[in-house]
Write an enzyme that holds these catalytic residues in place. Structure first.
Site, short mmCIF file in Angstrom:
data_model
loop_
_atom_site.label_atom_id
_atom_site.label_comp_id
_atom_site.label_asym_id
_atom_site.label_seq_id
_atom_site.Cartn_x
_atom_site.Cartn_y
_atom_site.Cartn_z
N ALA A 157 8.08 -1.46 -6.73
CA ALA A 157 7.48 -1.48 -5.56
C ALA A 157 7.04 -2.60 -5.00
O ALA A 157 6.61 -3.76 -5.50
CB ALA A 157 6.25 -0.62 -5.61
N GLY A 158 7.25 -2.69 -3.59
CA GLY A 158 7.01 -3.91 -2.79
C GLY A 158 8.02 -5.04 -2.51
O GLY A 158 7.68 -5.93 -1.75
N LYS A 163 10.16 9.31 -14.55
CA LYS A 163 9.42 8.15 -14.01
C LYS A 163 8.12 8.70 -13.67
O LYS A 163 7.87 9.59 -12.37
CB LYS A 163 10.09 7.39 -12.87
CG LYS A 163 9.44 6.58 -12.19
CD LYS A 163 10.14 5.72 -11.06
CE LYS A 163 9.50 4.60 -10.60
NZ LYS A 163 8.89 4.59 -9.27
N ASN A 204 13.72 0.51 -3.16
CA ASN A 204 13.99 1.83 -2.14
C ASN A 204 13.72 1.50 -0.67
O ASN A 204 14.76 1.34 -0.13
CB ASN A 204 12.87 2.85 -2.65
CG ASN A 204 13.38 4.38 -1.80
OD1 ASN A 204 14.45 4.14 -1.03
ND2 ASN A 204 12.81 5.42 -2.14
N THR A 205 12.47 1.30 -0.39
CA THR A 205 12.27 1.23 0.96
C THR A 205 13.15 0.19 1.82
O THR A 205 13.95 0.22 2.91
CB THR A 205 10.84 1.12 1.26
OG1 THR A 205 9.99 2.18 0.86
CG2 THR A 205 10.69 0.75 2.82
N GLY A 247 6.29 0.40 -0.54
CA GLY A 247 6.86 0.52 0.83
C GLY A 247 6.19 -0.79 1.71
O GLY A 247 6.59 -0.83 3.00
#
Lengths: 257, 386
Positions: A184-185, A97, A206-207, A158
């Protein structure tokens, strides 16, 4: 449901997960399992990739999951390429990645260096999944150099802000010949569902899972949202419209024929 | 091209009265009302402007400390996750040409000193690696004839196989010298202004090259321009009013972030500690833990992604609590005398360590707080060495 196909591999799950920010590696491991993911990304900066006893790596079952190393922290193409090669030499994994994020605060991807690194890595035989801003032209250029996917961001990493780049994501999805993984986001399951509804092939989270009060429960919620969003996309959601379409003011007269 | 001549940090601080106009800022601080504090708390968490910071460090904000702490905790978790980074200092020399009145290494102190040869430094480093550290901070007093650029580059190259991240906290260098360190694999520099108040600076820095305030102030530009990834700045709390120091420190950090946008800023806020021939009671601006907490939280609420570092100058109970409120990186098991890991008895210490727990005990404490201790968050592959 039809499978997600990236490079030469097929996957049932369309939810990729990241491994950062968890309160412990045990919780991370349980959350991955609960998410039903088959692709798990790890930051090469966080693990000792050459050490089989590395605690984080030891918590990711390589027989069950495709381990996707990422180059988080790389400031330019050179660094990303160097890191990728070391990881492949140590593990034999040719998937990467690609993240080239020169700004350490918002971690926004550098389009020029990402394209440069992608071309080098593809030529060296890597399967490259590049993290990019939601830029449709860049997505096509990456596809042209041979990346396996494109991974446009929904909003800054994040930030949990959801699909701030929706209009551009729709263009990328419309034009892509490779899988589009929205990365992301995505802060809520509803964000992930929205990305899938507009036709993303997969999402990466993830976050939102890692820092939830109950990461395992949140992982399950994302799993279901991704499945629901995909189903809705396949089912052909009714188009939204600002006007009511009940009558035909302009062509109604034709009915009299 | 737009001239940036007037935008040096020296001019920015001077034009805002941040290098010593205590009266101006004291008046403004006293005028802050609860409404100003509430407005600051309503702004986007993690973004900086000086009026917001002023409100958050004001006496009026003290009654909002719990709310601020909760916001700071949640912002830190969002940006850094439930993790805590660990590092260890490795002291190389206690010989010093400066005379700083708060420091155990003051050249005026008639005491036994020590400097490590490169092979002795490597022996110390091996002990740190055995403890599990992957992030090492090389620390030295101003011992320019022994801890030379060549010494540091050679040491860094030898340490590289053992550590994923090597940074330094040493005397000021030129940009070219910093570049040489960077090329040898050193990717971060920490250098404290100590105090942004010119009068206090003059008072506490009696002689040696460090006595030049402006030269000191220019140094972070030099190492940031040399490419360093981690830019550490800080103030030594106890030398001047903490609120004004915080305003100046934040302004400096903000300037560096915007100019050297590829590097990460870290802030440190060491409180003055007793040392050999240094009585901390002689310093009139020492601050209590409540004020330190307010400072840390206020900085976090203005800088979402800055690394906030806490050393073993702070005692165990305070560290246990502060790591939940915005701190992202701490040292553990530190020895502040050269050679101290192999033999703690030898030579003077820069300051007395206040938290003597071992790295394993610190890691366990972090786990009990619901966080993962992170020893490695960098990779040596990032820095290409010659």
């Amino acid at each position: 449901m039809e499978k997600l196909c990236i490079a030469d591999r097929q996957f049932d799950s369309r939810l990729l997960v990241g491994t950062g920010k968890f309160a412990s590696n045990q919780i991370m491991s349980q959350a991955i399992e609960a998410a039903g993911s088959e692709i798990v990304t790890v930051a090469l900066r966080r693990v000792d990739i050459e050490n089989p006893d590395d605690d984080m790596l030891a918590h990711i079952d390589r027989d069950k999951y495709l381990l996707l190393p990422n180059t988080s922290g790389a400031r330019d193409a050179d660094e990303a390429v160097r890191l990728s090669k070391l990881a492949r030499a140590a593990t034999g994994i040719k998937w990467v990645k690609l993240e080239v994020t020169p700004d350490p605060y918002y971690l926004l991807p550098d389009p020029i260096e990402t394209l440069k690194a992608a071309e080098i890595l593809v030529n060296e035989g890597f399967i490259v999944l590049p993290y990019i801003n939601a830029d449709p032209i860049l997505a096509k250029k990456l596809e042209d150099v041979g990346t396996a996917t494109v991974m446009p961001l929904a909003s800054p990493i994040g930030s949990n802000q959801g699909l701030k780049t929706r209009a551009a994501l729709e263009i990328i999805i419309e034009q892509a010949n490779v899988p589009v993984v929205v990365d992301a986001g995505l802060g809520l399951p509803s964000h992930a569902a929205e990305a899938m509804e507009i036709g993303a092939d997969a999402v990466l989270v993830n976050t939102a899972i890692a820092i939830a009060a109950e990461p395992v429960q949140m992982a399950i919620a994302f799993k279901k949202a991704v499945q629901a969003g995909r189903l809705a996309y396949l089912a052909g959601a009714a188009a939204q419209s600002k006007q009511a379409n009940a009558s035909s003011p302009l062509t109604g007269f034709l009915r009299n024929d | 091209m737009i001239s940036t001549e007037n935008n040096t940090i020296k001019n920015i601080l001077a034009s805002n009265g941040l290098d010593g106009d205590i009266g101006l800022w004291q008046r403004r601080l006293d005028q802050i009302t609860k409404a100003d504090v509430k407005r600051a708390l309503d702004s986007v968490p993690g973004t900086y402007n000086i009026n917001k910071l002023l409100a958050l460090i004001s006496p009026a904000a003290e009654s909002y400390l719990e709310q601020m702490a909760q916001m700071s905790q949640s912002l830190t978790i969002q940006r850094f996750g439930r993790t805590m980074k660990l590092y260890a200092p490795l002291y190389l020399s206690s010989y010093c040409s400066n005379s700083c009145l708060y420091c155990g290494f003051n050249t005026q102190n008639k005491t036994e000193r020590k400097r490590l040869t490169i092979s002795q430094a490597i022996e110390e480093a091996k002990l740190l690696a055995e403890y599990g550290f992957s992030d090492v901070l090389l620390v030295s007093s101003e011992d320019k004839n022994f801890i030379t650029v060549d010494y540091l580059t050679e040491l860094a190259k030898k340490l590289k196989p053992m550590f994923s991240s090597i940074s330094v906290e040493i005397y000021q260098m030129t940009e070219d010298e910093y570049k040489k360190l960077f090329c040898a694999g050193i990717e971060g520099v920490t250098l404290y202004q100590e105090t942004y108040n010119r009068d206090a600076y003059r008072l506490y820095h009696r002689s040696g090259s460090k006595a030049d305030f402006d030269n000191r102030l220019q140094s972070p530009d030099n190492f940031a321009a040399a490419g360093m990834r981690e830019i550490g700045i800080g103030v030594l709390l106890g030398l001047a009013d903490w609120r004004l120091e915080t305003l100046a420190l934040a302004r400096h950090g903000h300037y560096l972030m915007k100019k050297y946008w590829k590097s990460r800023i870290s802030f440190s806020f060491p409180r003055l500690r007793p040392a050999s021939q240094v009585e901390s009671s002689n310093f009139e601006h020492l601050i209590d833990t409540k004020s330190l907490t307010q400072m840390i939280i206020a900085l976090r609420l203005c800088f979402a992604d800055a690394s906030l570092v806490l050393s073993t100058r702070e005692p165990a109970d305070i560290r246990n609590n502060l790591i939940k409120l915005g701190i992202t990186k701490i040292s553990a098991g530190s020895k502040t005398n050269p050679g101290g890991y192999a033999d703690d008895k030898i030579s003077i210490k820069q300051f007395q360590v206040n938290d003597n727990r071992s790295p394993a005990q610190i890691a366990q404490m972090i786990r009990t707080k619901g966080m993962e201790p992170v020893f490695k968050d960098w990779d040596k592959a990032f820095t290409k060495t010659d």
